[in-house]
Every structure is written in structure tokens, then in C-alpha cells.
Design a protein around this motif. Sequence first.
Motif, mmCIF file in Angstrom:
data_model
loop_
_atom_site.group_PDB
_atom_site.id
_atom_site.type_symbol
_atom_site.label_atom_id
_atom_site.label_comp_id
_atom_site.label_asym_id
_atom_site.label_seq_id
_atom_site.Cartn_x
_atom_site.Cartn_y
_atom_site.Cartn_z
ATOM 1 N N LYS A 37 -41.801 -31.543 31.774
ATOM 2 C CA LYS A 37 -41.781 -31.462 33.238
ATOM 3 C C LYS A 37 -42.891 -30.686 33.762
ATOM 4 C CE LYS A 37 -37.178 -33.057 34.541
ATOM 5 N NZ LYS A 37 -35.553 -32.476 36.019
ATOM 6 N N GLN A 38 -43.151 -29.958 32.981
ATOM 7 C CA GLN A 38 -44.605 -29.066 33.490
ATOM 8 C C GLN A 38 -45.528 -29.617 32.928
ATOM 9 O OE1 GLN A 38 -43.400 -25.235 31.941
ATOM 10 N NE2 GLN A 38 -42.163 -24.282 33.535
ATOM 11 N N LEU A 39 -45.828 -30.283 32.241
ATOM 12 C CA LEU A 39 -46.699 -30.764 31.092
ATOM 13 C C LEU A 39 -47.440 -32.173 32.512
ATOM 14 C CD1 LEU A 39 -48.724 -31.079 28.610
ATOM 15 C CD2 LEU A 39 -47.318 -32.067 27.444
ATOM 16 N N GLU A 40 -45.920 -33.583 32.619
ATOM 17 C CA GLU A 40 -45.829 -34.021 33.356
ATOM 18 C C GLU A 40 -47.288 -33.775 34.707
ATOM 19 O OE1 GLU A 40 -42.561 -37.202 32.036
ATOM 20 O OE2 GLU A 40 -42.402 -35.474 33.636
ATOM 21 N N GLU A 41 -46.730 -32.455 35.123
ATOM 22 C CA GLU A 41 -46.773 -32.054 36.292
ATOM 23 C C GLU A 41 -48.920 -31.769 36.436
ATOM 24 O OE1 GLU A 41 -44.424 -28.771 37.783
ATOM 25 O OE2 GLU A 41 -42.423 -30.302 38.209
ATOM 26 N N GLU A 42 -48.773 -31.073 34.997
ATOM 27 C CA GLU A 42 -50.194 -30.363 34.749
ATOM 28 C C GLU A 42 -51.076 -31.685 34.616
ATOM 29 O OE1 GLU A 42 -52.727 -28.089 31.707
ATOM 30 O OE2 GLU A 42 -50.179 -27.938 31.856
ATOM 31 N N LEU A 43 -50.856 -32.693 33.826
ATOM 32 C CA LEU A 43 -51.396 -34.118 33.947
ATOM 33 C C LEU A 43 -51.320 -34.907 34.571
ATOM 34 C CD1 LEU A 43 -50.769 -34.199 30.397
ATOM 35 C CD2 LEU A 43 -52.528 -33.894 30.390
ATOM 36 N N GLY A 44 -50.588 -34.959 36.359
ATOM 37 C CA GLY A 44 -50.500 -35.637 36.903
ATOM 38 C C GLY A 44 -49.977 -37.269 36.410
ATOM 39 N N ALA A 45 -49.600 -37.289 35.609
ATOM 40 C CA ALA A 45 -48.403 -38.739 35.192
ATOM 41 C C ALA A 45 -47.233 -38.517 34.624
ATOM 42 C CB ALA A 45 -50.301 -39.130 34.017
ATOM 43 N N ALA A 46 -46.638 -39.889 34.412
ATOM 44 C CA ALA A 46 -46.128 -39.006 34.008
ATOM 45 C C ALA A 46 -45.410 -39.670 32.256
ATOM 46 C CB ALA A 46 -44.113 -40.379 34.123
ATOM 47 N N LEU A 47 -45.097 -38.798 31.152
ATOM 48 C CA LEU A 47 -45.456 -39.532 30.113
ATOM 49 C C LEU A 47 -43.527 -40.123 29.648
ATOM 50 C CD1 LEU A 47 -46.179 -35.401 28.752
ATOM 51 C CD2 LEU A 47 -47.484 -37.455 29.885
ATOM 52 N N PHE A 48 -42.940 -40.283 29.855
ATOM 53 C CA PHE A 48 -42.202 -40.554 29.683
ATOM 54 C C PHE A 48 -40.897 -41.421 30.629
ATOM 55 C CE2 PHE A 48 -42.226 -37.197 26.267
ATOM 56 C CZ PHE A 48 -42.617 -37.349 25.313
ATOM 57 N N VAL A 49 -40.183 -42.541 30.045
ATOM 58 C CA VAL A 49 -39.484 -43.176 31.243
ATOM 59 C C VAL A 49 -38.296 -43.187 30.693
ATOM 60 C CG1 VAL A 49 -40.785 -44.071 32.955
ATOM 61 C CG2 VAL A 49 -40.107 -45.439 30.621
ATOM 62 N N ARG A 50 -36.661 -43.289 31.030
ATOM 63 C CA ARG A 50 -35.955 -43.339 29.737
ATOM 64 C C ARG A 50 -35.354 -44.850 30.473
ATOM 65 N NH1 ARG A 50 -32.065 -40.406 27.798
ATOM 66 N NH2 ARG A 50 -33.280 -38.705 28.781
ATOM 67 N N ASP A 51 -34.971 -45.457 29.206
ATOM 68 C CA ASP A 51 -34.227 -47.159 28.970
ATOM 69 C C ASP A 51 -33.273 -46.713 28.257
ATOM 70 O OD1 ASP A 51 -33.738 -49.453 28.280
ATOM 71 O OD2 ASP A 51 -34.864 -49.650 26.863
#
Length: 304
Positions: A37-51
Motif C-alpha cells: 500500500k505504501q508503494l502504491e501511494e508513493e507511485l500514485g497508482a494501484a499495483l494489484f486488483v483482487r479477482d
Amino acid sequence: MDLSALAIFRAVVRENGVTRAAAKLNRVQSNVTTRIKQLEEELGAALFVRDGRRLVLTPAGHTLLPYAERLLALADEARDAVREDTPRGRLRLGTMESTAASRLPTILARYHHAWPDVSLELVTGTTGCLIDRVRDFEIDAALFARPPEPDTLPDTFETAPIFREDLVLLTPRGHPPVRTPRDVILPTLIAFERGCAYRKYVEQWYAAHGVKPARVLELGSYHAIVACVAAGAGIAVAPRSVLDLQPETGNVAAHTIPELEGIDTLLGWRRGHASAALAALRDALTDAARQSGDVAQPRPTVPA
């Protein structure tokens, strides 16, 4: 973004989920989730979605993954560089099945004895598959046949010729001599899946004479290929060095085809991603090729 966050991201991708990634990294699941989550916040983009119960990479995650692999590989290279250039750490090597069977056992045994701090991981595949895996940072280097098309190798690769292999055409014993494809009386070519450079060479040999096999039977090992040739199912090509390892060759005839001789086995890796472990392996391979007399010769550079 720090390297540990990228390592966690890569582990989640490789292990197909947070739970297995946490176990692999010896971390608690909550820590792995927080760092993602911290990495996603830093990049400003979601890296995974749940399927359902699975985590699936988003387009942003797919974009980040090769960069993460490159950064982590570069960090490993830097660590090796400051350790007096002594071979150590993990070396992921890909190879064709023929090379693994006929060339590598003694070489790798000696290498392991000389450099016990190197953890060597070996995978096999066709030339096309191995090139893709090196390019995608899934393995560090690979031994593959020089592709017949010069533009097949990415311009980001460095290569060194190692072994010289002569392919022979295999037919059931009693088959008439073969000089051109028109002499082949069996309609089936038995070969590895597409991506095998040796298959491409024999297909080009057919095409150069204006013919092609009526059908191709794809098998996954030389043991199975030679057995099928011995049983009369078709013809195949194989490196001469492999034939001595096959128990069924009493019912197989080997035909020398000049167009299929002198094919180099290359050691290839991504430019800028060599390591002390890889350099030591290259030296071991080159020495073994020289001792066997099957050393490949560097191709002359053609002036532009």
C-alpha cells in the motif's frame, strides 16, 4: 521507493499472493500488505486488483515489474562488485535440453566445487523461450543456439560463442541415404515445439529445396524423439553430441547434412547485468569447449 519495497512487490507477484510472499520473505502478512500500500501511494497508482481470492497485476503493476527486476538485479550486481569480485550469490541459468544433457554435468560439478558460495539454479527450454526469459529478468543468462534469423536476439543482449554443434538428420535404420529433403521418404518431422532453433534450421533446409514436411509431431525430450524415430514414426534432427546418450540409437541412422553443421551455442545475458558468478561460469564453459575441441568461433565483424 526503496529496494525492500520492490523486493516485496516482486515476491507477491512471483508467489501469486500475499500469504505465500510473506512466508517466503519471513514477514507477517500485515507487513507485506502495508508495504505494498505504501508503494502504491508513493507511485500514485494501484499495483494489484483482487479477482476473487487472487491478486492480479494492474497495467501499472505490469509496467513496474521489469523495472523492479532490473533495479534489484543491479543492486545484487553492486553487492558482488564490492565483495572483491568473488563469485557468490544466486545465478539463474537457462539452457537447451541437449546442452544440459551432453555438455553441462561435468562442467557444473566442477563449477560448484570451485565456487561453493554460488547457488546455481538451472532451467531448460527452447531457444526462443530462453531468450524471452533472459529479456524478462526471469533468469540471469542462458545457453541457446544461435538463431537462424540475425534479428531474433534483442539489441540489449551480450553473447559469447561457446560450443559448436553439428546437427545430424535421424531416420529409422534402413532409410536410403539423405542429401536433400527430397530424399526423405517419411512425411513427419519430429521436433520440439516452436521456438526451438534447431527445428527452425531443419525447416529452413526443407524450404531452401522448395518442400516442407507434411506434418510435425512435437515432443518434449530427445529421449522421446529418438524413440519415435527408431519406431519409424518420422525423422528428426539432433546434435551429434546427444546421440551417444540415447539408448535407442541402434535402430536409428544418422545422416550428415552440411547445411546443418557448425551451429553455435551462445551464452547470452542482458547488457550491463554480468556478475562475478556469470564470468566464472563463462570461463568454465569456454575451457570445457576448448578441451572437447567443439569450441565455437567468434564471427567476424562486417564493416558497415
